[in-house]
Write a protein that holds these residues in place. Structure first.
Motif, PDB file in Angstrom:
ATOM      1  N   LYS A 264     105.098  15.296 -24.912  1.00  0.00           N
ATOM      2  CA  LYS A 264     104.665  16.414 -25.760  1.00  0.00           C
ATOM      3  C   LYS A 264     105.104  17.754 -25.163  1.00  0.00           C
ATOM      4  N   ALA A 265     105.104  17.815 -23.825  1.00  0.00           N
ATOM      5  CA  ALA A 265     105.532  19.047 -23.157  1.00  0.00           C
ATOM      6  C   ALA A 265     107.041  19.249 -23.251  1.00  0.00           C
ATOM      7  N   LYS A 266     107.772  18.192 -23.583  1.00  0.00           N
ATOM      8  CA  LYS A 266     109.242  18.243 -23.577  1.00  0.00           C
ATOM      9  C   LYS A 266     109.855  18.461 -24.953  1.00  0.00           C
ATOM     10  N   THR A 267     109.070  18.240 -26.031  1.00  0.00           N
ATOM     11  CA  THR A 267     109.688  18.261 -27.362  1.00  0.00           C
ATOM     12  C   THR A 267     108.887  19.132 -28.315  1.00  0.00           C
ATOM     13  N   ARG A 268     109.586  19.691 -29.289  1.00  0.00           N
ATOM     14  CA  ARG A 268     108.898  20.464 -30.328  1.00  0.00           C
ATOM     15  C   ARG A 268     108.452  19.567 -31.476  1.00  0.00           C
ATOM     16  N   ILE A 269     108.861  18.302 -31.468  1.00  0.00           N
ATOM     17  CA  ILE A 269     108.451  17.384 -32.539  1.00  0.00           C
ATOM     18  C   ILE A 269     106.979  17.026 -32.330  1.00  0.00           C
ATOM     19  N   PRO A 270     106.129  17.201 -33.345  1.00  0.00           N
ATOM     20  CA  PRO A 270     104.730  16.774 -33.186  1.00  0.00           C
ATOM     21  C   PRO A 270     104.659  15.272 -32.909  1.00  0.00           C
ATOM     22  N   LEU A 271     103.709  14.882 -32.079  1.00  0.00           N
ATOM     23  CA  LEU A 271     103.534  13.466 -31.740  1.00  0.00           C
ATOM     24  C   LEU A 271     102.282  12.917 -32.409  1.00  0.00           C
ATOM     25  N   SER A 272     102.410  11.727 -32.957  1.00  0.00           N
ATOM     26  CA  SER A 272     101.266  11.038 -33.548  1.00  0.00           C
ATOM     27  C   SER A 272     101.084   9.708 -32.837  1.00  0.00           C
ATOM     28  N   GLY A 273      99.943   9.063 -33.079  1.00  0.00           N
ATOM     29  CA  GLY A 273      99.769   7.741 -32.481  1.00  0.00           C
ATOM     30  C   GLY A 273      98.335   7.281 -32.432  1.00  0.00           C
ATOM     31  N   ALA A 274      98.144   6.230 -31.649  1.00  0.00           N
ATOM     32  CA  ALA A 274      96.836   5.629 -31.343  1.00  0.00           C
ATOM     33  C   ALA A 274      96.339   4.687 -32.441  1.00  0.00           C
ATOM     34  N   GLU A 275      97.243   4.164 -33.290  1.00  0.00           N
ATOM     35  CA  GLU A 275      96.764   3.155 -34.244  1.00  0.00           C
ATOM     36  C   GLU A 275      96.317   1.900 -33.505  1.00  0.00           C
ATOM     37  N   PHE A 286      92.919  10.443 -25.415  1.00  0.00           N
ATOM     38  CA  PHE A 286      94.061  11.173 -25.985  1.00  0.00           C
ATOM     39  C   PHE A 286      93.704  12.628 -26.251  1.00  0.00           C
ATOM     40  N   VAL A 287      92.482  12.841 -26.755  1.00  0.00           N
ATOM     41  CA  VAL A 287      92.067  14.205 -27.069  1.00  0.00           C
ATOM     42  C   VAL A 287      91.977  15.034 -25.791  1.00  0.00           C
ATOM     43  N   ASP A 288      91.321  14.485 -24.770  1.00  0.00           N
ATOM     44  CA  ASP A 288      91.132  15.224 -23.520  1.00  0.00           C
ATOM     45  C   ASP A 288      92.462  15.551 -22.844  1.00  0.00           C
ATOM     46  N   ALA A 289      93.428  14.640 -22.973  1.00  0.00           N
ATOM     47  CA  ALA A 289      94.722  14.851 -22.324  1.00  0.00           C
ATOM     48  C   ALA A 289      95.641  15.739 -23.158  1.00  0.00           C
ATOM     49  N   GLY A 290      95.216  16.092 -24.359  1.00  0.00           N
ATOM     50  CA  GLY A 290      96.097  16.866 -25.245  1.00  0.00           C
ATOM     51  C   GLY A 290      97.394  16.124 -25.508  1.00  0.00           C
ATOM     52  N   ALA A 291      97.308  14.797 -25.637  1.00  0.00           N
ATOM     53  CA  ALA A 291      98.504  13.964 -25.651  1.00  0.00           C
ATOM     54  C   ALA A 291      99.117  13.783 -27.039  1.00  0.00           C
ATOM     55  N   LEU A 292      98.351  14.084 -28.083  1.00  0.00           N
ATOM     56  CA  LEU A 292      98.844  13.847 -29.446  1.00  0.00           C
ATOM     57  C   LEU A 292      98.462  15.019 -30.351  1.00  0.00           C
ATOM     58  N   ASP A 293      99.252  15.213 -31.398  1.00  0.00           N
ATOM     59  CA  ASP A 293      98.950  16.209 -32.425  1.00  0.00           C
ATOM     60  C   ASP A 293      98.236  15.578 -33.614  1.00  0.00           C
ATOM     61  N   ILE A 294      98.546  14.305 -33.861  1.00  0.00           N
ATOM     62  CA  ILE A 294      98.014  13.603 -35.030  1.00  0.00           C
ATOM     63  C   ILE A 294      97.445  12.271 -34.560  1.00  0.00           C
ATOM     64  N   LEU A 295      96.173  12.011 -34.847  1.00  0.00           N
ATOM     65  CA  LEU A 295      95.547  10.737 -34.471  1.00  0.00           C
ATOM     66  C   LEU A 295      95.547   9.807 -35.687  1.00  0.00           C
ATOM     67  N   GLN A 296      95.833   8.526 -35.422  1.00  0.00           N
ATOM     68  CA  GLN A 296      95.972   7.558 -36.520  1.00  0.00           C
ATOM     69  C   GLN A 296      95.107   6.314 -36.310  1.00  0.00           C
ATOM     70  N   PRO A 297      93.786   6.498 -36.239  1.00  0.00           N
ATOM     71  CA  PRO A 297      92.926   5.316 -36.078  1.00  0.00           C
ATOM     72  C   PRO A 297      93.106   4.366 -37.261  1.00  0.00           C
ATOM     73  N   ASP A 298      93.054   3.083 -36.983  1.00  0.00           N
ATOM     74  CA  ASP A 298      93.084   2.089 -38.062  1.00  0.00           C
ATOM     75  C   ASP A 298      91.634   1.706 -38.355  1.00  0.00           C
TER      76      ASP A 298
END
Ligand SMILES: [Mg+2]
Length: 397
Positions: A264-275, A286-298
């Motif tokens: 995330k620190a290396k790219t301007r592309i938003p990152l999603s994940g965590a399904e 993920f929230v605490d680490a600021g690791a994603l822009d979009i969360l995708q819980p299933d």
């Protein structure tokens, strides 16, 4: 009202297809091994011939003494079995509308079951309980959650299973789904770090083709299905940034939270994940680490509708976007239309998975002109279509 019985109904039927159901598959983490890179994709059923795809699916029915039956599914056989062996005894005789109590008891009982099949079993029970609750109050679930926040929701077409190596076919499909009214599409990479320069070029060619085909004003998402490593993901992002993806999805396996944050620190592309993550405690990492822009819980995996609401509350307090993983439209719509449009702008619609997973439903919810409307029926609208059921048995343990 009391729960009287839990049943797993195993249904078999046949979908009519336009050619093979699965034309291609996505890259998988295990594809780093050459013997697995060649594996075919056999998911969700069996191709009988060019035009027919046989499915066997398990549905959970929770019966009550009020004559209301809550339904969830399909769920895969290992999880279905766990519902009967691990959870049923906690539920019989209980009030099915007490979803918080029952969730907490199921969670505290399954001390080895914080993730995976055990949590998928719990999630299915939770979804069936919400179906009961909606029917008991005579309302669609979204109304019990405080919705609607809008009259219809844009669905994005998730193109898993369509051919991705032949750019002519990619172009045709992309245009066809745009013509259907979808304003966004997600496509799936076929190659990972061990496919070398050639695989990287093919991945980039897919993104370039999509942007050239769909034009400037169109959301394009790309899914890595946990299959990249840091070095490869950086190189991939450098090459596709110019095509302005709306997001890059699940670059790494979910326990590699630091690696997500580094990318995330290396790219301007938003990152999603965590399904493939579970519960509010898993998502909190993920929230605490600021690791994603979009969360995708299933919703059917992470802990059910009850838990997805908690994950969304946590995420939106940090102004993150929450768009649940989208192979289960009938429950997903109730979540989506009870969330702020700024935090849940889209609902994912996995085109082929929804065909498979809604096959037995009497009222499958499909996008019209790229939009998902509000279901009006009480509960989750999970009535089955008897005409689709060729064989039925009950799973016994
Ligand atoms: Mg995905």
């Amino acid at each position: 009202m009391k729960i009287t019985r839990l049943r797993i109904r195993r249904l078999t039927g046949t979908l009519t297809t336009d050619g093979p159901m699965w034309e291609d598959r996505l890259v998988r983490p295990i594809d780093i091994y050459p013997e697995h890179r060649r594996d075919p994709w056999r998911q969700g059923g069996q191709q009988i011939d060019e035009r027919h795809f046989r499915v066997t699916q398990d549905f959970l029915d929770i019966e009550t003494d009020a004559g209301i039956t809550g339904r969830a599914g399909p769920l895969w056989p290992d999880a279905a079995r766990l519902v009967l062996t691990q959870l049923a005894h906690l539920l019989i005789g209980q009030d099915p509308t007490a979803t918080e109590l029952l969730w907490d008891q199921m969670h505290r009982f399954q001390v080895h079951g914080r993730q995976g099949d055990a949590m998928i079993a719990l999630s299915s029970v939770d979804c069936a309980l919400w179906d009961i609750r909606g029917q008991a109050f005579g309302q669609p679930i979204w109304r019990l959650l405080g919705g609607p926040t809008r009259e219809a929701v844009p669905a994005y077409a998730s193109m898993l299973g369509y051919a991705v190596e032949d750019m002519g076919r990619v172009r045709d499909r992309a245009l066809a789904f745009k013509a259907q009214g979808y304003t966004a599409q997600k496509w799936f990479f076929r190659h990972g770090p061990m496919s070398g320069h050639e695989g990287l070029h093919r991945n980039v060619a897919l993104v370039r083709t999509l942007r050239e085909t769909l034009g400037e004003d169109y959301d394009i998402m790309l899914d890595c299905w946990q299959s990249m490593n840091f070095d490869y993901a950086v190189r991939l992002c450098e090459r596709i940034e110019e095509f302005r993806p709306r997001w890059l999805e699940e670059p790494f396996m979910p326990d590699r939270i630091d690696t997500h944050a580094k990318l995330k620190a290396k790219t301007r592309i938003p990152l999603s994940g965590a399904e493939h993550e579970y519960t509010r405690w898993g998502f909190r990492r993920f929230v605490d680490a600021g690791a994603l822009d979009i969360l995708q819980p299933d919703i059917y995996w992470c802990g059910g509708l009850s838990e997805t609401l908690k994950i969304a509350a946590l995420a939106t307090a940090h102004d993150l976007i929450v768009i649940p993983h989208g192979h289960s439209t009938p429950i997903g719509i109730h979540f989506t239309v009870a969330q702020s449009p700024i935090h849940t702008p889209y609902q994912e619609y996995l085109v082929k998975w929804n065909d498979i997973n809604m096959h037995f439903l009497a009222h499958p919810l499909r996008p019209v002109n790229g939009m998902l409307g509000l279901p009006a029926a009480a509960g989750a609208n999970m009535a089955l279509d008897p005409a689709k059921i060729e064989q039925e048995s009950e799973v016994m343990v």
